[in-house]
Design an enzyme around this catalytic site. Structure first.
Site, short mmCIF file in Angstrom:
data_model
loop_
_atom_site.label_atom_id
_atom_site.label_comp_id
_atom_site.label_asym_id
_atom_site.label_seq_id
_atom_site.Cartn_x
_atom_site.Cartn_y
_atom_site.Cartn_z
N GLU A 169 0.89 -1.17 0.00
CA GLU A 169 0.00 0.00 0.00
C GLU A 169 0.92 1.21 0.00
OE1 GLU A 169 -3.25 -0.21 -0.14
OE2 GLU A 169 -3.55 -2.34 0.27
N CYS A 173 -1.92 9.46 2.02
CA CYS A 173 -1.56 8.83 0.75
C CYS A 173 -2.56 9.20 -0.34
CB CYS A 173 -1.44 7.33 0.92
SG CYS A 173 -2.91 6.58 1.61
P1 NAD Z 1 8.47 4.54 4.71
O1 NAD Z 1 8.39 3.70 3.51
O2 NAD Z 1 9.69 5.35 4.92
O3 NAD Z 1 8.30 3.67 6.04
C1 NAD Z 1 7.16 2.88 6.28
C2 NAD Z 1 7.52 1.76 7.24
O4 NAD Z 1 8.41 0.86 6.59
C3 NAD Z 1 8.23 2.20 8.50
O5 NAD Z 1 7.74 1.41 9.57
C4 NAD Z 1 9.69 1.88 8.21
O6 NAD Z 1 10.44 1.62 9.37
C5 NAD Z 1 9.55 0.62 7.38
N1 NAD Z 1 10.63 0.36 6.43
C6 NAD Z 1 11.23 1.24 5.60
N2 NAD Z 1 12.14 0.61 4.81
C7 NAD Z 1 12.08 -0.70 5.13
C8 NAD Z 1 12.76 -1.87 4.68
N3 NAD Z 1 13.68 -1.80 3.71
N4 NAD Z 1 12.45 -3.07 5.23
C9 NAD Z 1 11.49 -3.16 6.19
N5 NAD Z 1 10.83 -2.09 6.69
C10 NAD Z 1 11.11 -0.87 6.16
O7 NAD Z 1 7.15 5.45 4.67
P2 NAD Z 1 6.70 6.60 5.64
O8 NAD Z 1 7.57 7.79 5.39
O9 NAD Z 1 6.57 6.07 7.03
O10 NAD Z 1 5.22 6.88 5.09
C11 NAD Z 1 4.93 7.75 4.05
C12 NAD Z 1 4.60 6.99 2.78
O11 NAD Z 1 3.58 6.03 3.03
C13 NAD Z 1 4.05 7.90 1.71
O12 NAD Z 1 4.63 7.56 0.47
C14 NAD Z 1 2.57 7.58 1.70
O13 NAD Z 1 1.91 7.86 0.50
C15 NAD Z 1 2.58 6.12 2.01
N6 NAD Z 1 1.29 5.69 2.54
C16 NAD Z 1 0.51 4.85 1.80
C17 NAD Z 1 -0.74 4.47 2.27
C18 NAD Z 1 -1.63 3.54 1.50
O14 NAD Z 1 -2.54 2.99 2.10
N7 NAD Z 1 -1.42 3.34 0.21
C19 NAD Z 1 -1.19 4.96 3.49
C20 NAD Z 1 -0.38 5.82 4.20
C21 NAD Z 1 0.87 6.18 3.74
#
Ligand code: NAD
Length: 520
Positions: free
Chosen positions: A236, A270
């Protein structure tokens, strides 16, 4: 949040105050988490759907009884307005449990399927089985909603859950408290705190499925890591959502929709509206009214007028790095010739970025294609339907969209033509307000669906079952292969695809002739 090898600290983004420190687990603790998750799994699996929902009902009661405390935790860690925490974090969890209380047993029960005449005498069905211990990884923008929603769905489908919240908004201890008295087996829901290294270490323990919400960059890294063990992954990811406004729209409603859709949660959603396309005859008026409405929002204590005002309209941005990104995008757009109609610079000394409206966007600007994830929206005029569709689809993302028009047929046509996982007509961010509707993206916005019936299927092994009798006969297709059998099977295929009464009759006749091959 400041990371170091021995842990990280979580701050209130509005005041800068240190809230607490978190220490990520070491390898032996992560092993122990998965051992517990594996032990819990058969116990969750063996609960009937109704028994699982009875436990989730207790979770619902706890959340309802403690909703003010949850709102406070969310506000402290994200900086969002209280009403947004209540409505878009707490309520969706309650509503989803309620939806599954009413519907999950029906959605997950065995589903008999039609069996064709060539398989006469047999019965077919689909059954839905839990997967195992699943890993859920969440982002920081809706730390409660985007944790609870997949956790509730995974549990309702009979899985045990290992959950890693974002290191920026971990809500430390809250979920443990919520699930403590639910009556679920020990280890059914476990929370592991840490950053991406911890996330990667959890994936290395080979969960039965990974459910990831976050950026497309992290989604790619997770998909790559999961590929080695062929772990199913649901992603997502981000969006660059279009709002398409036709000239026959009710303008005041569309302007207010654009305002809320782009600014709620300071645009850190998002599915926030990031690109508005307005039919050229009303574009100038739309920009002027939206700009004026943005400037009327209450964004600081100094311009908070009413005595009964609960909170500001706009919270602060949660993370400094995200604010930097927004500032860079706006500067880049201005340098390349865009016009800032209002906003454009943070309030000094705060993480508040005022509502910002930009026009004159061109493809070479970062803001044209990159997700902004802040309180910034662009407006671009279009001439007619075909151009509006082309502009809306000119993005690598396809998460959500909205179409606004007084002509229902036009709105339907455009809504169907936009490549997206979710679309609202004459509303914004509305599909995710209905727990019965699945949620997910197309293109770089991700893969898979959760919520609604599809959410339960996403956390299930969809098993096909065909039941035959323990008879003394063998199937005509089994050995030996003879020329006569070939001819009869060829006739059977022709008869079965003919359809109608003639096809039915011929199928039965050829079937009878084939029956001589059924003696063992
Ligand atoms: P992010 O990708 O930096 O981090 C999200 C989560 O993933 C965190 O818990 C982080 O610790 C973990 N993570 C990051 N890299 C990882 C890896 N290589 N392996 C395992 N875990 C890892 O995102 P963010 O900055 O927390 O959130 C913002 C993003 O999320 C935006 O792009 C937003 O659009 C998206 N988002 C999408 C939805 C949806 O439902 N489609 C909803 C909310 C946010």
């Amino acid at each position: 949040m400041a990371e170091s090898h021995d842990g990280f600290s979580v701050h209130n983004p509005r005041t800068g105050a240190l809230l607490y420190r978190v220490t990520p687990p070491g390898a032996p603790e992560i092993d122990a988490v998965f051992e517990r998750a594996h032990r819990a799994f058969p116990q969750v699996r063996d609960l009937s759907v109704r028994e699982r929902l009875a436990r989730l009902g207790r979770v619902k009661d706890w959340i309802q009884a403690n909703k003010e405390a949850i709102v406070q935790r969310v506000v402290d860690e994200t900086g969002k307005p209280r009403i947004e925490a209540l409505m878009t974090e707490v309520f969706p969890a309650l509503d989803l449990i309620q939806y599954y209380e009413k519907n999950a047993a029906r959605i997950l029960r065995d589903q008999p399927q039609p069996t064709p005449l060539v398989l006469m005498g047999k019965k077919s069905r689909i059954q839905y089985e839990p997967l195992g211990p699943v890993l859920i990884i969440s982002p920081w923008n809706y730390p409660f909603n985007l944790s609870m929603t997949p956790i509730i769905t995974a549990l309702a489908a009979g899985n045990s859950v290992v959950f890693k919240p974002s290191e920026h908004t971990p809500l430390q201890g809250l979920l443990e408290e919520i699930f403590a008295d639910a009556g679920l087996p020990e280890g059914a829901v476990q929370v592991v705190y840490g950053g991406k290294e911890t996330g990667s270490a959890l994936i290395a323990r080979k969960p039965a499925k990974i459910f990831f919400t976050g950026s497309d960059a992290a989604g790619r890294a997770i998909l790559k890591q999961a590929a080695d063990d062929l772990i199913p992954v649901e992603l997502e990811l981000g969006g660059k959502d279009p709002m398409v406004v036709f000239e026959d729209v009710c303008l005041p409603r569309a302007v207010q929709g654009a305002l809320w859709g782009a600014m709620t949660n300071s645009g850190q959603t998002c599915t926030s509206v990031e690109r508005i396309f307005v039919q050229d005859r009303i574009a100038e008026q739309f920009v002027s009214e939206l700009g004026a409405a943005m400037e009327r929002l209450t964004i600081s204590r100094e311009n908070a007028p009413a005595a009964d005002r609960l909170d500001l309209d706009l919270g602060c941005m949660t993370a400094e790095f995200q604010l930097d990104k927004v500032e860079r995008q706006v500067e880049d757009a201005v340098q390349k010739g865009a016009t800032v109609v209002c906003g454009g610079q943070r309030i000094p000394g705060t993480r508040v970025f005022p509502p910002t409206l930009i026009t004159g966007v061109t493809p070479e600007m970062a803001i044209h294609g990159e997700e902004t994830f802040g309180p910034v929206v662009t407006v671009t005029p279009f001439a007619g339907e075909a151009e509006a569709i082309a502009l809306a689809n000119d993005s690598r993302f396809g998460l959500s969209a909205s179409v606004w028009s007084g002509d229902p047929e036009l709105a339907e046509r455009v809504a169907r033509a936009i490549v997206t996982g979710n679309v609202s007509i004459n509303n914004v961010l509305a599909t995710q307000g209905n727990s019965a509707l699945p949620f997910g993206g197309t293109k770089h916005s991700g893969m898979g669906r959760y919520k609604g019936p599809h959410g339960l299927y996403s956390f299930s092994n969809v098993k096909s079952v065909l039941v035959d009798k323990n008879s003394g006969r063998k199937e005509p297709i089994w050995y030996p292969y003879t020329a006569e059998k070939y001819k009869l099977i060829s006739d059977l295929i022709d008869a079965s695809v003919t359809g109608g009464l003639r096809g039915l009759l011929n199928t039965v006749l050829v079937g009878l002739r084939l029956s001589k091959f059924m003696k063992p």
